[in-house]
Write an enzyme that holds these catalytic residues in place. Structure first.
Site, PDB file in Angstrom:
ATOM      1  N   SER A 127     -17.968 -10.653 -10.563  1.00 53.45           N
ATOM      2  CA  SER A 127     -17.023  -9.537 -10.428  1.00 53.45           C
ATOM      3  C   SER A 127     -15.953  -9.605 -11.505  1.00 53.45           C
ATOM      4  CB  SER A 127     -16.355  -9.619  -9.043  1.00 53.45           C
ATOM      5  OG  SER A 127     -15.273  -8.726  -8.971  1.00 53.45           O
ATOM      6  N   TYR A 152     -11.470 -14.697  -2.474  1.00 57.95           N
ATOM      7  CA  TYR A 152     -12.726 -14.007  -2.821  1.00 57.95           C
ATOM      8  C   TYR A 152     -12.961 -14.121  -4.327  1.00 57.95           C
ATOM      9  CZ  TYR A 152     -15.580 -10.266  -4.614  1.00 57.95           C
ATOM     10  OH  TYR A 152     -16.514  -9.569  -5.341  1.00 57.95           O
ATOM     11  N   LYS A 156     -15.905 -16.338  -6.776  1.00 60.20           N
ATOM     12  CA  LYS A 156     -16.750 -15.799  -7.868  1.00 60.20           C
ATOM     13  C   LYS A 156     -16.605 -16.692  -9.103  1.00 60.20           C
ATOM     14  CE  LYS A 156     -18.641 -12.351  -5.809  1.00 60.20           C
ATOM     15  NZ  LYS A 156     -20.073 -12.427  -5.479  1.00 60.20           N
TER      16      LYS A 156
HETATM   17  C1  WQD Z   1      -9.381   0.493  -6.065  1.00 61.87           C
HETATM   18  C2  WQD Z   1      -8.027   1.178  -6.243  1.00 61.87           C
HETATM   19  C3  WQD Z   1      -6.325   0.361  -4.784  1.00 61.87           C
HETATM   20  C4  WQD Z   1      -8.078   1.740  -1.062  1.00 61.87           C
HETATM   21  C5  WQD Z   1     -12.184  -4.716  -5.161  1.00 61.87           C
HETATM   22  C6  WQD Z   1     -12.559  -6.124  -5.490  1.00 61.87           C
HETATM   23  C7  WQD Z   1     -13.698  -6.132  -6.468  1.00 61.87           C
HETATM   24  C8  WQD Z   1     -14.815  -5.336  -5.888  1.00 61.87           C
HETATM   25  C9  WQD Z   1     -14.351  -3.908  -5.640  1.00 61.87           C
HETATM   26  C10 WQD Z   1     -16.348  -6.645  -4.633  1.00 61.87           C
HETATM   27  C11 WQD Z   1      -6.882   0.186  -6.179  1.00 61.87           C
HETATM   28  C12 WQD Z   1      -6.641   1.824  -4.499  1.00 61.87           C
HETATM   29  C13 WQD Z   1      -7.876   1.468  -2.393  1.00 61.87           C
HETATM   30  C14 WQD Z   1      -7.212   2.635  -0.382  1.00 61.87           C
HETATM   31  C15 WQD Z   1      -5.996   2.971  -2.425  1.00 61.87           C
HETATM   32  N1  WQD Z   1     -15.258  -5.915  -4.681  1.00 61.87           N
HETATM   33  N2  WQD Z   1      -6.855   2.086  -3.058  1.00 61.87           N
HETATM   34  N3  WQD Z   1      -6.202   3.229  -1.100  1.00 61.87           N
HETATM   35  O1  WQD Z   1      -9.398  -3.638  -5.336  1.00 61.87           O
HETATM   36  O2  WQD Z   1     -10.188  -2.560  -7.528  1.00 61.87           O
HETATM   37  O3  WQD Z   1     -11.688  -4.105  -6.318  1.00 61.87           O
HETATM   38  O4  WQD Z   1     -13.282  -3.985  -4.705  1.00 61.87           O
HETATM   39  O5  WQD Z   1     -17.061  -6.984  -5.524  1.00 61.87           O
HETATM   40  O6  WQD Z   1     -14.094  -7.451  -6.654  1.00 61.87           O
HETATM   41  O7  WQD Z   1     -11.447  -6.742  -6.099  1.00 61.87           O
HETATM   42  O8  WQD Z   1     -11.229  -1.882  -5.357  1.00 61.87           O
HETATM   43  O9  WQD Z   1     -11.603   0.165  -4.044  1.00 61.87           O
HETATM   44  O10 WQD Z   1     -10.178  -1.695  -3.040  1.00 61.87           O
HETATM   45  O11 WQD Z   1      -9.278  -0.324  -4.895  1.00 61.87           O
HETATM   46  O12 WQD Z   1      -5.061   3.504  -3.053  1.00 61.87           O
HETATM   47  O13 WQD Z   1      -7.346   2.916   0.849  1.00 61.87           O
HETATM   48  O14 WQD Z   1      -7.848   2.092  -5.170  1.00 61.87           O
HETATM   49  O15 WQD Z   1      -4.924   0.151  -4.719  1.00 61.87           O
HETATM   50  O16 WQD Z   1      -5.890   0.623  -7.086  1.00 61.87           O
HETATM   51  P1  WQD Z   1     -10.499  -3.070  -6.164  1.00 61.87           P
HETATM   52  P2  WQD Z   1     -10.606  -0.930  -4.242  1.00 61.87           P
END
Ligand code: WQD
Length: 341
Positions: A127, A152, A156
Site C-alpha cells: 500500500s 496497519y 505493510k
Molecule cells: C480517502 C479520503 C479521507 C471517508 C486508506 C488506507 C489505504 C487503503 C485505502 C487499504 C481521505 C476522506 C474518507 C469519509 C472522508 N486501504 N474521507 N469521509 O485513508 O486515503 O487510504 O484506504 O489498503 O492503505 O490508508 O482512504 O477512503 O479512507 O479516505 O472525508 O467518510 O477521503 O479523509 O482524505 P485513505 P479513505
C-alpha cells in the site's frame, strides 16, 4: 493443463476482481479466505461472471495445520497472490495486537508453507500507506518509507521487509510488492465490488451507502488542508485496472521476466483527486445530490498523495485506463445491485 494460482483473501474486494481476471486469462484459481471481511456468495458471483467456479477453502492463515493440509492436497501451484490481511487504518489503531498477529503471522505462515511446498512466485498486496506524507509529489518507488501512521501501515512495511529478507537469504523465492494507491469502483457486471463490513472507513463506500439511504450523511473530514479546494487529495484507481496489474506481476515471475528477485511497483493513475472532486463526480454520474457536511480532520490522514507510475508503465507495460467517472459510476451500480439482492 491450466496453471494454478492461489489467491489468499480471494473473496475480498481486490482479490475477487483479480480472481475474475486470472480465470478469464485461463488460469485455475484456488482461493483461501477466512471470510472475516467478505462473504462466501462472492464465489458464486465469480462463477456467474466467468462461468468457472474457483476452488474455495475457508482457511485462516493463522491455522498452520489447516494451511499445510491445503497445500498437501493442492500441488503444482505456480504462484501465490497474497491479499489476506486486515486493512482498516482506524481499526488498526484500536486493535494493534490483532493487526500484528493477523497480518504478520498470516504472511509468515504463508511463506513457511510456500517454502515447504517449493512455491517460488509471490505477489504481495502492499500500500502507498508506506510512504506516509511524501516530501515530493508525485511519489516514486524510491521515495523513503516513512514512519507508519498506523499499525496497519506498519504491517505493510514489515511484510515488505520480511519478503525482501527471505529472498535475500537465498530461499527459492521471487517476489513483487504492489503498492496500491486508493482502489475504488467495481466490476462492470455489478456482481462484485467493495463490501465493507459495518460502517465503511473508506470514502467511496460511504458515499454510495449515503446515496442509497443506509447512511444519513457523509462527513467530509476537513476542508482546511493546503490543497486547491481544502480537502485531501488521493490517487484513486479503478479496482479492475488494479486487478489487471496483478496478472502481469504474477506472469512476470512465472516466466522469470523479473529483473531482480524482489521488485516493487506503485499502482496508481498518476492523477490526484480531492474529496470534493470525488463527490462532484459521483453527483454527476448518479444524478443525485449527495448529503454531506464538513467535519474536523480525521486523525492519521495525510494531506495529499498521488503516484509516479513511470516504473509500472515501463517495466510492467501496464497503465490504468479507467477515468474517475467510470470509477464512481461502477461503485454506484454495485451498491444498487448489492442492496437489491
Ligand atoms: C480517502 C479520503 C479521507 C471517508 C486508506 C488506507 C489505504 C487503503 C485505502 C487499504 C481521505 C476522506 C474518507 C469519509 C472522508 N486501504 N474521507 N469521509 O485513508 O486515503 O487510504 O484506504 O489498503 O492503505 O490508508 O482512504 O477512503 O479512507 O479516505 O472525508 O467518510 O477521503 O479523509 O482524505 P485513505 P479513505
Amino acid at each position: 493443463m491450466k496453471k494454478k494460482i492461489l489467491i489468499t483473501g480471494g473473496t475480498g474486494y481486490i482479490g475477487s476482481h483479480t480472481a475474475v481476471e486470472l480465470i478469464e486469462k485461463g488460469y485455475e484459481i484456488l482461493i483461501i479466505d477466512n471470510l472475516s471481511n467478505s462473504e462466501e456468495f462472492i464465489i458464486d458471483s465469480i462463477e456467474s461472471i466467468t462461468g468457472t467456479r474457483p476452488k474455495f477453502a475457508n482457511i485462516d492463515l493463522l491455522d498452520v495445520e489447516k494451511l499445510n493440509i491445503f497445500f498437501a492436497n493442492n500441488d503444482n501451484i505456480e504462484g501465490v497472490i497474497h491479499f489476506a490481511a486486515a486493512k482498516a487504518v482506524g481499526e488498526s489503531v484500536q486493535k494493534p495486537l490483532y493487526y500484528y498477529k493477523n497480518n504478520l503471522g498470516g504472511t509468515l505462515n504463508l511463506l513457511e508453507a510456500m517454502k515447504q511446498y517449493h512455491i517460488e512466485n509471490f505477489v504481495f498486496s502492499s500500500s502507498c500507506t508506506v510512504y506516509g506524507q511524501p516530501d515530493k509529489l508525485p511519489v516514486t518507488e524510491k521515495a523513503p518509507v516513512k514512519e507508519a501512521e498506523s499499525p496497519y501501515g506498519y504491517t505493510k512495511q514489515v511484510c515488505e521487509n520480511i519478503l525482501k529478507d527471505v529472498i535475500k537469504s537465498g530461499a527459492e523465492l521471487k517476489g513483487i510488492a504492489l503498492r496500491y494507491f486508493n482502489p475504488i469502483g467495481a466490476h462492470a457486471s455489478g456482481l462484485i465490488g467493495e463490501l465493507p463490513v459495518g460502517v465503511p472507513a473508506n470514502l467511496l463506500p460511504y458515499i454510495t451507502q449515503t446515496a442509497y439511504g443506509i447512511r444519513e450523511q457523509l462527513s467530509v473530514f476537513g476542508n482546511d488542508y493546503n490543497t486547491p479546494d481544502g480537502s485531501c487529495i488521493r490517487d484513486y484507481i479503478h479496482v479492475v485496472d488494479l486487478a489487471k496489474a496483478h496478472i502481469i506481476a504474477i506472469e512476470r515471475l512465472i516466466h522469470k521476466k523479473n529483473k531482480t528477485p524482489y521488485e516493487m511497483f506503485n499502482l496508481g493513475t498518476g492523477n490526484g483527486f480531492s474529496v470534493f472532486e470525488i463527490i462532484k463526480s459521483f453527483e454527476k454520474v448518479s444524478g443525485l445530490q449527495l448529503n454531506y457536511k464538513v467535519e474536523p480532520r480525521r486523525a492519521g490522514d495525510i494531506e495529499q498523495i498521488w503516484a509516479d507510475t513511470t516504473l509500472a508503465n515501463n517495466e510492467l507495460g501496464w497503465k490504468a485506463e479507467k477515468n474517475i467517472d467510470e470509477m464512481t459510476l461502477s461503485a454506484w451500480v454495485w451498491e444498487q445491485n448489492y442492496r437489491k439482492q
